[in-house]
Design an enzyme around this catalytic site. Structure first.
Site, PDB file in Angstrom:
ATOM      1  N   SER A 138       0.819  -1.216   0.000  1.00  0.00           N
ATOM      2  CA  SER A 138       0.000   0.000   0.000  1.00  0.00           C
ATOM      3  C   SER A 138       0.847   1.258   0.000  1.00  0.00           C
ATOM      4  O   SER A 138       0.437   2.278  -0.533  1.00  0.00           O
ATOM      5  CB  SER A 138      -0.971  -0.004   1.179  1.00  0.00           C
ATOM      6  N   ARG A 290      -5.137   3.197   2.033  1.00  0.00           N
ATOM      7  CA  ARG A 290      -5.764   3.181   3.353  1.00  0.00           C
ATOM      8  C   ARG A 290      -6.780   2.057   3.527  1.00  0.00           C
ATOM      9  O   ARG A 290      -7.370   1.922   4.584  1.00  0.00           O
ATOM     10  CB  ARG A 290      -6.455   4.517   3.639  1.00  0.00           C
ATOM     11  N   PHE A 420      -0.386   4.629  13.083  1.00  0.00           N
ATOM     12  CA  PHE A 420       0.341   4.799  11.808  1.00  0.00           C
ATOM     13  C   PHE A 420      -0.602   4.959  10.605  1.00  0.00           C
ATOM     14  O   PHE A 420      -1.795   4.803  10.726  1.00  0.00           O
ATOM     15  CB  PHE A 420       1.460   3.769  11.597  1.00  0.00           C
ATOM     16  N   GLU A 421       0.003   5.349   9.495  1.00  0.00           N
ATOM     17  CA  GLU A 421      -0.750   5.735   8.281  1.00  0.00           C
ATOM     18  C   GLU A 421      -1.807   6.783   8.593  1.00  0.00           C
ATOM     19  O   GLU A 421      -2.930   6.726   8.094  1.00  0.00           O
ATOM     20  CB  GLU A 421      -1.338   4.498   7.582  1.00  0.00           C
ATOM     21  N   GLY A 422      -1.459   7.723   9.458  1.00  0.00           N
ATOM     22  CA  GLY A 422      -2.371   8.792   9.872  1.00  0.00           C
ATOM     23  C   GLY A 422      -3.002   8.456  11.207  1.00  0.00           C
ATOM     24  O   GLY A 422      -3.882   7.598  11.280  1.00  0.00           O
TER      25      GLY A 422
END
Ligand SMILES: Cc1cc2nc3c(=O)[nH]c(=O)nc-3n(C[C@H](O)[C@H](O)[C@H](O)COP(=O)(O)OP(=O)(O)OC[C@H]3O[C@@H](n4cnc5c(N)ncnc54)[C@H](O)[C@@H]3O)c2cc1C
Length: 638
Positions: A138, A290, A420-422
């Site tokens: 991703s 996401r 993580f990832e925002g």
């Protein structure tokens, strides 16, 4: 000054984030419409579907993947904090490192839906396996190169990763977490390419990857645009040192690195998407990227449903199975209904990504936010339902001769999903930024301290015109009409509620705007609740649509959707109340004093946390003085 307080100002940080934002909306967005008070069911209903070919290919792939996943020894990964070479080899043989890549580049060519189903399956063997695949696919090389690479780059890199080479994504630095404006790794132009210098922190797959996507800053000059740029870097390039393999509360098997770059040469042809496009690439990649973490959250939630059901029916205390005590019954009901909705949201987002008609950036962000938060609550509830066994490791349960359930591990593994990832806070801001975009776009100049008086007057007039047209649309709608949405059968009442509440949400945003005007950008607690209401509404929508779409196959799903909607409505009610009745101002004021040390007396009487070392390491560029800790995973097709 400490490195945490120097660097770009808040205003500059916002500018960088704004510049990376996609500002165009060329395709419709259910999420954007929702926050503007319009329940555009037509954008998501009928429930989209994959083509028969996609379904056939996807099902065949899952059938091949399942026996391998079932052979993975998750307990060994947990015990050894390592994914064995054979697992890498098996995954590579199955093409699991190129699941979403087109077959023309050696990939499996799965749809988003089946890619996520495969991740859900793989993640259920051990969350570290899911994270390995997800970070690689991703945010690592496959997705950004597929989306932004030149044909030559695709030909060079994609067959390699599809064949089983692992990749990593390196943005974070000791001083750069949520705020990329502080990014310090430099890319200095030289003959034929760039020299990279800097230190990257917490790169998942960083100790084993053979290809890296690295974010570095090219200096701006008169003839160069410069800015944060994405590079594809060969991990064995001279000057790269893996200085640390990091260890965490959970995801014990992941290969996460501190990676130092010292005068690492990267040729011009490895720039992805052009100079200065790095953050935009990262953000755009994440629109579909996401979907991966939610797939793993769904895996954990399903696991919890199964564990809770089995245990709560068998364990008897105080004369009845523990699941029959109301205090636990409410938890089991929450776990089950929420898992249904989480999967519905995930499937809907994947299917929307597959049919490619809608812009799904808000939906995917809501999905990441909601699934990571709710999966955590689900796992926490399971630990409670399991009592002392919930806190006990699976190994200890096995040693005592009991069935070993990894409830505490699932909880630990899930915790990072909210970061993580925002992080949840950043997802709130990101979604709120899009959600109130229309408002801020017209009100921006009214509150901008640097805007001239004329600009402000112009902005006021523009805002007046916008609201004059928009407000009347929030007064009435189909949700107020008895018997409307009848095609939803027993769920029609919930759909009417959805329509009414969508308008109420938009009205609340408007009131907030009126009260705080552009200052609303700073009302993070208010905006967080607004976004959380939006997430609940999206989850309800997905649950109702799924139940209706699967009515023939799973008529009992209607009951779960109904249950979920009842629970969500209670939460939404509390969130609406908290929009206006809260302690936000008091909390802000108190926290200023907490940070200034006014209440430090509270900390007496304990052994305090360590005060040694800096809060944030300095990460000076330069040659490495540490051994290279790279792990060489044999590549099966090499
Ligand atoms: C296991 C693991 C794997 C990771 N994998 C990768 C990877 O593969 N590649 C990579 O580049 N990075 C990776 N990361 C880094 C991860 O993405 C960051 O941890 C995350 O972005 C948060 O940054 P931070 O930890 O520096 O927190 P900070 O940015 O320091 O934030 C601290 C807290 O402040 C909050 N906060 C920050 N800014 C704001 C704001 N403006 N408003 C409100 N709240 C705010 C945050 O939400 C958080 O609660 C990984 C991290 C871990 C732990």
């Amino acid at each position: 000054m400490s490195p945490t307080t120097t660097g770009p100002t808040e205003r500059e940080a916002r500018k960088v984030a704004e510049a990376a934002r996609e500002t165009e909306w060329t395709r419709p967005s259910f999420g954007k419409e929702l926050f503007l008070g319009r329940l555009r069911l037509d954008l998501v209903d009928p429930w989209p579907s994959n083509s028969p070919e996609q379904v056939a290919a996807g099902e065949a792939y899952l059938e091949r993947l399942r026996p391998f996943v079932e052979s993975i020894d998750g307990a060994a990964i947990e015990r050894d904090a390592s994914i064995p070479d054979e697992v890498f080899a098996g995954l590579a043989e199955l093409g699991a490192f190129g699941m979403k890549l087109p077959t023309s580049y050696g990939g499996v060519g799965l749809s988003h839906l089946y890619y996520c189903k495969a991740l859900t399956l793989a993640g259920s063997a051990h969350a570290s396996v899911g994270t390995l695949l997800s970070a690689h696919q991703s945010i690592g090389v496959p997705q950004p190169v597929k989306m932004f690479g030149t044909e030559a780059q695709k030909q060079r890199f994609l067959p390699r990763v599809a064949g089983g080479e692992v990749s990593a994504f390196l943005l974070t630095e000791p001083d750069v977490g949520s705020d990329p404006a502080r990014l310090a790794t430099s890319a200095t132009p030289v003959e034929g390419g760039y020299l990279l210098n800097g230190v990257k922190l917490w790169a998942t797959n960083g100790t084993i990857a053979t290809l890296l996507v690295v974010m570095a800053r090219v200096p701006k000059t008169e003839d160069r645009r410069g800015g944060i740029t994405a590079f594809v870097v060969e991990a064995d390039s001279e000057g790269i040192t893996v200085e640390n393999r990091n260890a965490f509360m959970g995801l014990r098997g992941i290969e996460n690195s501190v990676t130092r770059f010292h005068d690492v040469f990267v040729p011009d042809e490895n720039v992805l998407g052009g100079e200065g496009r790095g953050l935009k690439i990262a953000l755009t990649t994440l629109n579909t990227g996401r979907l991966s973490l939610p797939a793993m959250c769904v895996a954990s939630a399903k696991w919890c449903v199964n564990a809770a059901r089995g245990w709560a029916a068998e364990r008897v205390q105080w004369g009845r199975p523990v699941g029959r005590h109301e205090a636990l019954a409410t938890k089991i009901s929450f776990i089950t209904a929420t898992t249904y909705a989480l999967e519905a949201m995930l499937d809907l987002c994947c299917l929307l990504a597959d049919d490619d008609e809608n812009d799904i950036r808000i939906e995917a962000a809501l999905l990441k936010l909601y699934t990571s938060e709710k999966a955590w609550t689900i796992a926490d509830d399971l630990v409670q339902i399991r009592g002392g066994r919930g806190f006990e490791t699976a190994e200890s349960q096995r040693d005592r001769g009991e069935r070993a359930l990894e409830a505490e591990q699932v909880l630990r593994d899930l915790r990072i999903m909210r970061i993580f990832e925002g992080s949840t806070e950043i997802m709130h801001l990101l979604i709120a930024r899009e959600a109130v975009d229309a408002h801020l776009a017209v009100a921006g100049d009214i509150i901008d301290p640097e805007a001239s008086r004329d600009d402000k007057i112009r902005a006021l007039a523009k805002a007046g015109a916008f609201y004059a047209g928009w407000l009347p649309t929030l007064v009435a709608g189909r949700g107020a009409v008895p018997n409307s949405f009848g095609d939803f059968g027993p769920l029609a009442g919930h759909v009417r509620y959805l329509e009414r509440t969508t308008r109420k949400l938009a009205r609340s945003i408007f009131y907030g705007m009126g009260r705080w005007q552009g200052g609303m950008e700073r009302k993070q607690a208010f905006l967080g609740r607004v976004v959380d209401i939006g997430a609940e509404l999206f989850a309800m929508t997905a649950a109702c649509l799924r139940a209706r779409a699967e009515r023939a196959e799973h008529p009992e799903g209607v009951d779960l959707a109904d249950l979920f909607c009842q629970q969500a409505r209670v939460r939404i009610g509390a969130l609406f109340t908290a929009l206006w009745e809260n302690t936000d101002d008091a909390d802000n004021a108190a926290t200023k004093q907490v940070l200034a040390g006014r209440f430090a007396f509270l900390e007496s009487g304990i052994k305090l946390p360590s005060a040694e070392g800096p809060w944030v390491s300095a990460a000076q560029p330069g040659p490495s003085s540490r051994p290279d800790l790279r792990r060489h995973v044999p590549h099966p097709r090499a």
